[in-house]
Design an enzyme around this catalytic site. Structure first.
Site, PDB file in Angstrom:
ATOM      1  N   ARG A 130     -21.741  -2.075   3.340  1.00 36.44           N
ATOM      2  CA  ARG A 130     -20.967  -3.249   3.520  1.00 36.44           C
ATOM      3  C   ARG A 130     -21.268  -3.820   4.778  1.00 36.44           C
ATOM      4  O   ARG A 130     -21.158  -3.229   5.810  1.00 36.44           O
ATOM      5  CB  ARG A 130     -19.249  -3.029   3.325  1.00 36.44           C
ATOM      6  CG  ARG A 130     -18.735  -4.079   3.514  1.00 36.44           C
ATOM      7  CD  ARG A 130     -17.153  -4.137   2.478  1.00 36.44           C
ATOM      8  NE  ARG A 130     -16.173  -2.962   3.316  1.00 36.44           N
ATOM      9  CZ  ARG A 130     -15.314  -2.979   2.348  1.00 36.44           C
ATOM     10  NH1 ARG A 130     -14.937  -3.751   1.372  1.00 36.44           N
ATOM     11  NH2 ARG A 130     -14.481  -1.935   2.975  1.00 36.44           N
TER      12      ARG A 130
ATOM     13  N   ARG B  69       0.683  -1.195   0.153  1.00 37.47           N
ATOM     14  CA  ARG B  69      -0.074   0.043  -0.136  1.00 37.47           C
ATOM     15  C   ARG B  69       0.665   1.132  -0.119  1.00 37.47           C
ATOM     16  O   ARG B  69       0.321   2.372   0.036  1.00 37.47           O
ATOM     17  CB  ARG B  69      -0.783   0.041   1.355  1.00 37.47           C
ATOM     18  CG  ARG B  69      -2.572  -0.550   0.857  1.00 37.47           C
ATOM     19  CD  ARG B  69      -2.989  -0.453   2.345  1.00 37.47           C
ATOM     20  NE  ARG B  69      -4.418  -0.360   2.385  1.00 37.47           N
ATOM     21  CZ  ARG B  69      -5.283  -0.953   2.538  1.00 37.47           C
ATOM     22  NH1 ARG B  69      -4.964  -2.625   2.542  1.00 37.47           N
ATOM     23  NH2 ARG B  69      -6.545  -1.164   2.647  1.00 37.47           N
TER      24      ARG B  69
ATOM     25  N   ARG C  11     -18.056  -2.910   9.896  1.00 36.55           N
ATOM     26  CA  ARG C  11     -16.561  -2.624  10.199  1.00 36.55           C
ATOM     27  C   ARG C  11     -16.839  -0.968  10.712  1.00 36.55           C
ATOM     28  O   ARG C  11     -17.199  -0.264  10.062  1.00 36.55           O
ATOM     29  CB  ARG C  11     -15.488  -2.758   9.018  1.00 36.55           C
ATOM     30  CG  ARG C  11     -15.413  -4.172   9.004  1.00 36.55           C
ATOM     31  CD  ARG C  11     -14.461  -4.497   7.720  1.00 36.55           C
ATOM     32  NE  ARG C  11     -13.424  -3.551   7.460  1.00 36.55           N
ATOM     33  CZ  ARG C  11     -12.690  -3.495   6.345  1.00 36.55           C
ATOM     34  NH1 ARG C  11     -12.841  -4.317   5.234  1.00 36.55           N
ATOM     35  NH2 ARG C  11     -11.719  -2.576   6.172  1.00 36.55           N
TER      36      ARG C  11
ATOM     37  N   ARG D  58     -10.075   7.176   4.480  1.00 39.13           N
ATOM     38  CA  ARG D  58      -9.463   5.868   3.749  1.00 39.13           C
ATOM     39  C   ARG D  58      -9.043   6.399   2.219  1.00 39.13           C
ATOM     40  O   ARG D  58      -8.249   5.763   1.903  1.00 39.13           O
ATOM     41  CB  ARG D  58     -10.201   4.793   4.198  1.00 39.13           C
ATOM     42  CG  ARG D  58     -10.099   4.179   5.490  1.00 39.13           C
ATOM     43  CD  ARG D  58     -11.195   3.310   5.836  1.00 39.13           C
ATOM     44  NE  ARG D  58     -10.798   1.904   5.004  1.00 39.13           N
ATOM     45  CZ  ARG D  58     -11.873   1.060   4.881  1.00 39.13           C
ATOM     46  NH1 ARG D  58     -13.219   1.400   5.099  1.00 39.13           N
ATOM     47  NH2 ARG D  58     -11.634   0.170   4.213  1.00 39.13           N
TER      48      ARG D  58
HETATM   49  P1  AMP Z   1      -8.596  -3.273   4.149  1.00 37.29           P
HETATM   50  O1  AMP Z   1      -9.373  -4.592   4.667  1.00 37.29           O
HETATM   51  O2  AMP Z   1      -7.950  -3.845   3.012  1.00 37.29           O
HETATM   52  O3  AMP Z   1      -9.633  -2.134   3.821  1.00 37.29           O
HETATM   53  O4  AMP Z   1      -7.725  -2.800   5.557  1.00 37.29           O
HETATM   54  C1  AMP Z   1      -8.229  -2.429   6.669  1.00 37.29           C
HETATM   55  C2  AMP Z   1      -7.036  -1.576   7.264  1.00 37.29           C
HETATM   56  O5  AMP Z   1      -6.054  -2.402   7.570  1.00 37.29           O
HETATM   57  C3  AMP Z   1      -6.718  -0.411   6.487  1.00 37.29           C
HETATM   58  O6  AMP Z   1      -7.437   0.681   6.717  1.00 37.29           O
HETATM   59  C4  AMP Z   1      -5.400  -0.233   7.209  1.00 37.29           C
HETATM   60  O7  AMP Z   1      -5.424   0.341   8.641  1.00 37.29           O
HETATM   61  C5  AMP Z   1      -5.010  -1.527   7.409  1.00 37.29           C
HETATM   62  N1  AMP Z   1      -3.944  -2.488   6.394  1.00 37.29           N
HETATM   63  C6  AMP Z   1      -4.185  -3.312   5.570  1.00 37.29           C
HETATM   64  N2  AMP Z   1      -3.482  -3.412   4.936  1.00 37.29           N
HETATM   65  C7  AMP Z   1      -2.267  -2.706   5.142  1.00 37.29           C
HETATM   66  C8  AMP Z   1      -0.910  -2.395   4.573  1.00 37.29           C
HETATM   67  N3  AMP Z   1      -0.776  -2.947   3.480  1.00 37.29           N
HETATM   68  N4  AMP Z   1      -0.464  -1.207   5.074  1.00 37.29           N
HETATM   69  C9  AMP Z   1      -0.906  -0.675   6.055  1.00 37.29           C
HETATM   70  N5  AMP Z   1      -2.201  -0.826   6.505  1.00 37.29           N
HETATM   71  C10 AMP Z   1      -2.943  -1.967   6.115  1.00 37.29           C
END
Ligand code: AMP
Length: 217
Positions: A127, A88, A160, A171
């Site tokens: 969601r 990311r 969530r 985000r």
């Molecule tokens: P997601 O389910 O992919 O939307 O991830 C949920 C949250 O997890 C994100 O908003 C970040 O806080 C954290 N997160 C997930 N993947 C990463 C990553 N590769 N780098 C940093 N934070 C992450």
């Protein structure tokens, strides 16, 4: 095949990753799920990550890189892998390239899923997720058969904390600032980059993804 699914929150990376894994037998590495599992289990990583996740900010690179490094060591050698939610940041992408090089692997393909912010906000606010099996629904676009309950195991679904409207804009901003530049990063790498418009329903988008990759059907 080592493939990265890249795209903003709510664009459908999770849904497309599951459909693609079902069709190909490839494994999925989903950093958001790994972090949520660590948080629920109360591990030191989960506790450290919690405050960043709730605010919609990125968890620090060094924590994520270590977590992915550990996960990579558990994958079987020959299998294809779909990376969802990682990398990311550019720091994560370069650390990832080095980790893979040490394993004699490389990222073959990047699939960039794209949709307008309006569509993303609508998808995220509707969601609902299953805390037990991880299945994802949408109250409007893909509702469960019984209101509020998972079709797979009947567990009550939850919204969530980071899917609430006040966090969603942050985000999206974090994505545009930190993650979107990775498209250019991978355009300049040996990986093949496919851009797939993702405004339509899950099945239509999945057909386009598979067509781009030349797999399934
Ligand atoms: P997601 O389910 O992919 O939307 O991830 C949920 C949250 O997890 C994100 O908003 C970040 O806080 C954290 N997160 C997930 N993947 C990463 C990553 N590769 N780098 C940093 N934070 C992450």
């Amino acid at each position: 095949m080592y493939l990265i699914l890249l795209g903003p929150p709510g664009v459908g990376k999770g849904t497309q990753g599951v459909l693609l894994a079902d069709a190909t037998g490839w494994e999925r590495v989903v950093t958001g799920d790994l972090l949520r599992t660590a948080k629920d289990a109360g591990t030191p990583l989960g506790t450290q990550a919690q405050q960043y996740m709730t605010a919609g900010n990125l968890v620090p690179d060094h924590l994520i890189i270590k977590m992915v490094e550990e996960k990579l060591s558990t994958l079987s050698a020959g299998t294809g892998v779909i990376f969802d939610g990682f990398p990311r940041t550019e720091a994560q992408a370069s650390a990832f390239a080095m980790m893979l090089e040490a394993l004699g692997r490389t990222i073959d393909t990047v699939v960039v899923l794209e949709a307008d912010d309006e569509v993303l906000s609508e998808r995220i606010s509707g969601r609902r997720s299953c805390p037990s099996c991880g299945a994802v629904y949408n109250t409007v676009l893909a509702p469960p058969k019984k209101d509020g309950l998972c079709d797979v195991d009947g567990t009550p679904l939850f919204h969530r904390a980071d899917d609430h409207a006040d966090t969603v804009q942050n985000r999206l901003n974090v994505y545009r600032r930190e993650t979107e530049p990775l498209i250019e990063y991978y355009d300049g790498s040996k990986a093949v980059v496919h851009r797939v418009p993702s405004q339509e329903g899950p099945d239509e988008v999945q057909s386009k993804v598979r067509e781009a990759l030349g797999v399934g059907e």
